[in-house]
Write an enzyme that holds these catalytic residues in place. Sequence first.
Site, short mmCIF file in Angstrom:
data_model
loop_
_atom_site.label_atom_id
_atom_site.label_comp_id
_atom_site.label_asym_id
_atom_site.label_seq_id
_atom_site.Cartn_x
_atom_site.Cartn_y
_atom_site.Cartn_z
N ARG A 184 -6.91 -0.91 4.55
CA ARG A 184 -5.58 -0.76 4.75
C ARG A 184 -5.86 -2.69 5.77
O ARG A 184 -5.20 -3.09 6.04
CB ARG A 184 -4.92 0.03 5.71
CG ARG A 184 -4.50 1.36 4.55
CD ARG A 184 -4.06 2.27 5.63
NE ARG A 184 -4.25 3.80 4.46
CZ ARG A 184 -4.18 4.55 3.99
NH1 ARG A 184 -5.82 5.64 4.80
NH2 ARG A 184 -4.35 5.58 3.92
N ASP B 103 -1.05 11.18 6.28
CA ASP B 103 -2.25 12.05 6.07
C ASP B 103 -1.29 13.61 5.98
O ASP B 103 -2.65 14.46 6.10
CB ASP B 103 -2.95 11.20 6.94
CG ASP B 103 -2.56 9.70 6.92
OD1 ASP B 103 -3.95 9.21 5.71
OD2 ASP B 103 -1.56 9.43 8.08
N ARG C 129 -0.91 15.15 3.43
CA ARG C 129 -1.46 15.82 2.36
C ARG C 129 -3.01 16.93 2.95
O ARG C 129 -2.50 17.96 1.70
CB ARG C 129 -2.20 14.06 2.32
CG ARG C 129 -2.09 12.99 1.28
CD ARG C 129 -1.81 11.76 1.60
NE ARG C 129 -1.31 10.69 1.25
CZ ARG C 129 -2.24 9.48 0.98
NH1 ARG C 129 -2.76 9.02 2.07
NH2 ARG C 129 -1.05 8.54 0.29
N HIS D 297 -4.26 5.38 11.07
CA HIS D 297 -3.70 5.32 9.74
C HIS D 297 -4.62 4.58 8.83
O HIS D 297 -4.61 3.72 8.24
CB HIS D 297 -2.51 5.20 9.67
CG HIS D 297 -1.45 5.59 8.16
ND1 HIS D 297 -1.69 6.60 6.93
CD2 HIS D 297 -1.16 4.78 7.14
CE1 HIS D 297 -1.43 6.10 6.28
NE2 HIS D 297 -1.21 4.74 6.02
P1 NAD Z 1 5.20 -4.12 -2.30
O1 NAD Z 1 4.44 -5.33 -2.36
O2 NAD Z 1 5.82 -2.85 -3.76
O3 NAD Z 1 6.64 -4.64 -1.95
C1 NAD Z 1 6.96 -5.12 -0.59
C2 NAD Z 1 8.13 -5.83 -0.61
O4 NAD Z 1 7.57 -6.28 0.54
C3 NAD Z 1 8.78 -6.54 -1.62
O5 NAD Z 1 9.67 -6.23 -2.62
C4 NAD Z 1 8.56 -7.98 -1.12
O6 NAD Z 1 9.77 -8.80 -1.54
C5 NAD Z 1 9.23 -8.05 0.29
N1 NAD Z 1 8.45 -9.05 1.11
C6 NAD Z 1 7.46 -9.37 1.43
N2 NAD Z 1 7.49 -10.19 2.63
C7 NAD Z 1 8.75 -10.22 2.97
C8 NAD Z 1 9.44 -10.84 3.64
N3 NAD Z 1 9.18 -11.62 4.70
N4 NAD Z 1 11.23 -10.32 3.77
C9 NAD Z 1 11.13 -9.77 3.70
N5 NAD Z 1 10.69 -8.66 2.50
C10 NAD Z 1 9.49 -8.97 1.81
O7 NAD Z 1 4.64 -2.87 -1.79
P2 NAD Z 1 4.67 -1.29 -0.88
O8 NAD Z 1 4.16 -1.02 -2.24
O9 NAD Z 1 6.61 -1.24 -1.02
O10 NAD Z 1 4.16 -1.72 0.03
C11 NAD Z 1 4.87 -1.79 1.09
C12 NAD Z 1 3.75 -1.42 2.71
O11 NAD Z 1 3.91 -0.30 2.87
C13 NAD Z 1 2.28 -2.15 2.67
O12 NAD Z 1 1.92 -2.36 3.31
C14 NAD Z 1 1.80 -0.53 1.70
O13 NAD Z 1 0.20 -0.88 2.60
C15 NAD Z 1 2.07 0.27 2.65
N6 NAD Z 1 2.31 1.23 2.26
C16 NAD Z 1 2.28 2.36 3.97
C17 NAD Z 1 2.45 3.85 4.47
C18 NAD Z 1 1.79 4.82 5.01
O14 NAD Z 1 1.14 5.81 4.94
N7 NAD Z 1 2.72 4.32 5.98
C19 NAD Z 1 1.94 4.21 2.46
C20 NAD Z 1 1.65 2.99 1.37
C21 NAD Z 1 2.26 2.14 1.60
#
Ligand code: NAD
Length: 311
Positions: free
Chosen positions: A97, A157, A160, A184
């Site tokens: 991450r 987490d 899970r 996280h």
């Molecule tokens: P993804 O690539 O499917 O989606 C990301 C989206 O962000 C895309 O649609 C993209 O167009 C958009 N984007 C990028 N830059 C942008 C901007 N400047 N303005 C507007 N939109 C923008 O990715 P994802 O799988 O949806 O993951 C998103 C984030 O969530 C990642 O950082 C991932 O690591 C995180 N995540 C967090 C958890 C958690 O527990 N917090 C769990 C899973 C994933």
Amino acid sequence: MYNRIGDNMKNKIVLIGCGNVGMSYAYALLNQHTYVDELILIDMNKDKIEGEAMDLNHCLAYSPSRVLVRVGDYSDCKDARIVVIAAGAAQEVGETRMDLIHKNSKIFKSIVSQVMESGFDGIFLVATNPLDVMTYLTLKYSGLPSNKVIGSGTTLDTARLRYLISNKVNVCPKDIQAYVIGEHGDSEFVAWSNANIALTGMDFFLTKEEQSSIEEEVRNSAYEIIKRKGSTYYGIGMCLVRITCAILEDKKLILPVSSYDSKNEVCISTPAIVDQEGVCEKIYIPLSKDETEKLKKSINVIKEAINSIKD
Ligand code: NAD
């Protein structure tokens, strides 16, 4: 319609970043009875969100929710109760991450400043990784009081963890009092010394070896899912809905979200009381000596990451 006591505002949510995580959140919202009136979608990919809004609105005839979904822009944040940020790069196979820090910190600077230019005065809910760093940057860039900036933290987490324990001991996950706390990320840990089922300590149900193996499985869950299907999103979608409901319905739920720890000057997960004001109190559960060391390690990992950001 539920309203915060004393005002007539609609329960409007703006979702910035409509990829896998963002849309899992949106779909989970529509599948539950929530008090959300409007869900506004913002993403760099305009065609995609137009399609997403159409598709989601077609659920309404059969949904327990009444949320109307539309494409919007940053001016929509002005009267939003919650701005959820799930924009940015996600982990690739083999990436941690923390590896996302430089890409996502730049994206956040621009996103948070545009949200604040609208006059937004609601609550930020952050899902983007590295989660604790992005939550901290949201607090810093927005200048909002710290109770109004929440990261999903270790809610996923912890979900899970409870699932894995429930499988082993055959008890409903909702009745398991156990938390993953800290970062996280790879330095997160389970506060076993306080974990219990029906006020009975976890040593009664699980051997130390079983506890370690469950903790390891929780820590590696994201890697294992990403290896198999590319990314993780349903679990976090459900966590974000739970936090959203805690805020909109003033539920005072205890959730292990990431929020500002003023003593250590980082955002980090501990159980916290979440209500209509955001994080109304962080709960510092008593930890064993070994767990206290793990928490210190987690704090240092987050601090170093924050310090590595150039501006
Ligand atoms: P993804 O690539 O499917 O989606 C990301 C989206 O962000 C895309 O649609 C993209 O167009 C958009 N984007 C990028 N830059 C942008 C901007 N400047 N303005 C507007 N939109 C923008 O990715 P994802 O799988 O949806 O993951 C998103 C984030 O969530 C990642 O950082 C991932 O690591 C995180 N995540 C967090 C958890 C958690 O527990 N917090 C769990 C899973 C994933």
